[in-house]
Design a protein around this motif. Sequence first.
Motif, PDB file in Angstrom:
ATOM      1  N   GLY A  24       0.793  -1.414  -0.289  1.00 11.88           N
ATOM      2  CA  GLY A  24       0.088   0.174  -0.139  1.00 11.88           C
ATOM      3  C   GLY A  24       1.120   1.678   0.130  1.00 11.88           C
ATOM      4  N   LEU A  25       1.911   1.251   0.622  1.00 12.69           N
ATOM      5  CA  LEU A  25       2.851   2.207   0.498  1.00 12.69           C
ATOM      6  C   LEU A  25       3.496   2.695  -0.554  1.00 12.69           C
ATOM      7  CD1 LEU A  25       5.680   3.129   3.519  1.00 12.69           C
ATOM      8  CD2 LEU A  25       5.791   3.359   1.194  1.00 12.69           C
ATOM      9  N   ALA A  26       3.263   1.685  -1.490  1.00 14.43           N
ATOM     10  CA  ALA A  26       4.110   1.493  -2.582  1.00 14.43           C
ATOM     11  C   ALA A  26       3.731   2.287  -3.700  1.00 14.43           C
ATOM     12  CB  ALA A  26       4.885   0.210  -2.944  1.00 14.43           C
ATOM     13  N   THR A  59       9.027   5.866  -5.847  1.00 12.06           N
ATOM     14  CA  THR A  59      10.018   6.897  -5.405  1.00 12.06           C
ATOM     15  C   THR A  59      10.816   6.651  -4.525  1.00 12.06           C
ATOM     16  OG1 THR A  59       8.803   8.551  -4.333  1.00 12.06           O
ATOM     17  CG2 THR A  59       8.482   8.007  -6.636  1.00 12.06           C
ATOM     18  N   ASP A  60      11.651   7.292  -4.154  1.00 10.37           N
ATOM     19  CA  ASP A  60      12.585   7.472  -2.582  1.00 10.37           C
ATOM     20  C   ASP A  60      11.669   6.916  -1.747  1.00 10.37           C
ATOM     21  OD1 ASP A  60      11.138  10.244  -3.046  1.00 10.37           O
ATOM     22  OD2 ASP A  60      12.524  11.014  -1.104  1.00 10.37           O
ATOM     23  N   ASP A  61      10.188   7.477  -1.532  1.00 10.40           N
ATOM     24  CA  ASP A  61       9.422   7.015  -0.153  1.00 10.40           C
ATOM     25  C   ASP A  61       9.855   5.269   0.140  1.00 10.40           C
ATOM     26  OD1 ASP A  61       8.257   9.170  -1.692  1.00 10.40           O
ATOM     27  OD2 ASP A  61       7.318   9.415   0.023  1.00 10.40           O
ATOM     28  N   THR A  62       9.519   4.652  -0.818  1.00 10.80           N
ATOM     29  CA  THR A  62       9.002   3.573  -1.006  1.00 10.80           C
ATOM     30  C   THR A  62      10.609   2.926  -0.909  1.00 10.80           C
ATOM     31  OG1 THR A  62       7.382   3.122  -2.766  1.00 10.80           O
ATOM     32  CG2 THR A  62       8.278   1.412  -1.987  1.00 10.80           C
ATOM     33  N   HIS A  63      11.478   3.053  -1.733  1.00  8.75           N
ATOM     34  CA  HIS A  63      12.888   2.982  -1.663  1.00  8.75           C
ATOM     35  C   HIS A  63      13.308   2.552   0.297  1.00  8.75           C
ATOM     36  CE1 HIS A  63      17.212   3.435  -3.556  1.00  8.75           C
ATOM     37  NE2 HIS A  63      16.949   1.693  -3.564  1.00  8.75           N
ATOM     38  N   ALA A 272       0.373  10.156  -0.129  1.00 11.30           N
ATOM     39  CA  ALA A 272      -0.637   8.966  -0.877  1.00 11.30           C
ATOM     40  C   ALA A 272       0.278   7.539   0.199  1.00 11.30           C
ATOM     41  CB  ALA A 272      -0.717   9.120  -2.042  1.00 11.30           C
ATOM     42  N   ALA A 273       1.773   7.756  -0.170  1.00  8.96           N
ATOM     43  CA  ALA A 273       2.566   6.956   0.698  1.00  8.96           C
ATOM     44  C   ALA A 273       1.842   7.035   1.818  1.00  8.96           C
ATOM     45  CB  ALA A 273       3.811   7.094   0.093  1.00  8.96           C
ATOM     46  N   MET A 274       2.088   7.428   2.696  1.00  3.58           N
ATOM     47  CA  MET A 274       1.759   7.458   4.533  1.00  3.58           C
ATOM     48  C   MET A 274       0.109   6.933   4.529  1.00  3.58           C
ATOM     49  SD  MET A 274       4.086  10.273   5.945  1.00  3.58           S
ATOM     50  CE  MET A 274       3.397  11.717   5.445  1.00  3.58           C
ATOM     51  N   ALA A 275      -0.697   7.663   3.141  1.00  2.00           N
ATOM     52  CA  ALA A 275      -1.932   7.693   3.183  1.00  2.00           C
ATOM     53  C   ALA A 275      -2.581   5.423   3.305  1.00  2.00           C
ATOM     54  CB  ALA A 275      -3.070   7.853   2.830  1.00  2.00           C
TER      55      ALA A 275
END
Length: 320
Positions: A24-26, A59-63, A272-275
Amino acid sequence: MKIGGKGRYPFGPLRERFRGCMLGLALGDALGVPFEGRREVRGDQVWRAAEERPLLRYTDDTHMAIGVAESLIKCGRFEGRHMAETFARNFKEEPWRGYGPGPPRVFEKIEAGVPWDRAAETIYPGGSFGNGAAMRVAPLGLYYCRDFKLLPEAAAQQSKITHTHPLGIEGAVLQAFAVALAALHGPIPSAGELLARLRTLTGEEIYRSKLEEMESLLGEPRASAVALRLGNGIEAFNSVPAAICCFLRHPGSFAEAVVEAVSLGGDTDTIAAMAGAIAGASLGVEKIPRGWLAKLENKDYLDQLAVRLWEAALKGADGS
Ligand code: AR6
Ligand code: MG
């Protein structure tokens, strides 16, 4: 069931919620990225973009969340030096993921031998309050979801690798707790109870007042009011509350929570990554649209990481 209370440990569904959280994060990250920096986005534009794109690339959030999970799995607990070196190594392999300006400078220092808990201090005056520590923290929220004593300290420490400002740290602690509570309880019994639990963690006025403001936004028909009153920017205090709010406004629908998070505009991928991480942790992987999952970059690796993290968390819980 009381939020945050000692309760059952639902083994089967918990695994599916770990998977829902990582994936969901990704997905939130990947769905949000085409709209980054926009003022406002219509929901149908988000749905259409998701449908038309052949690959949903993160992007970097998931990475960075991958780095958090890899390090926790390898060490069996939070180990600052190992996590910092994992971030630096992963960044070297894929520097094009869209990192914020601060972290690459921190990684350089870590590679030059500066201790992991000192490297970020001088990057910004007072440290960074960007949302970079909150965007990646979800795997740690999962890992410590049964240990509310260790969780805040571990979330704060992982933040300090790159983000030492109290506002950057508190954003990461709140996001980690939101994920942990969602993973532990599944569908939330009441938004008010979850917010009350999160409010007990706040030391900073801006988070306290935004969590209070959130209750009145739950029944608000216009999503634009969320961005207006909670913010939609790159600062942790302008994005973590917005992400939590999108989840609470759509507690039964992963897709609606994530689409609304993107629709706020601003730092769309990170909100959206955090939600998506919270919604996925609450609802489990089976509530994520299959068509989106099928197009997610590195889906199998993310899924494996989630399962290995779950196994590692169980091992830790048993003391074995
Ligand atoms: N004073 C002023 N501005 C600040 C401060 C400060 N103390 N701290 C942060 N900023 P950074 P991140 C602002 O570089 O948090 C990616 O796109 C400043 O404008 O620590 O990892 C992700 O998808 C700075 O450039 O990086 C996320 O959206 C910005 O906050 C985001 O970047 C980011 O802080 C994560 O960035
Ligand atoms: Mg972003």
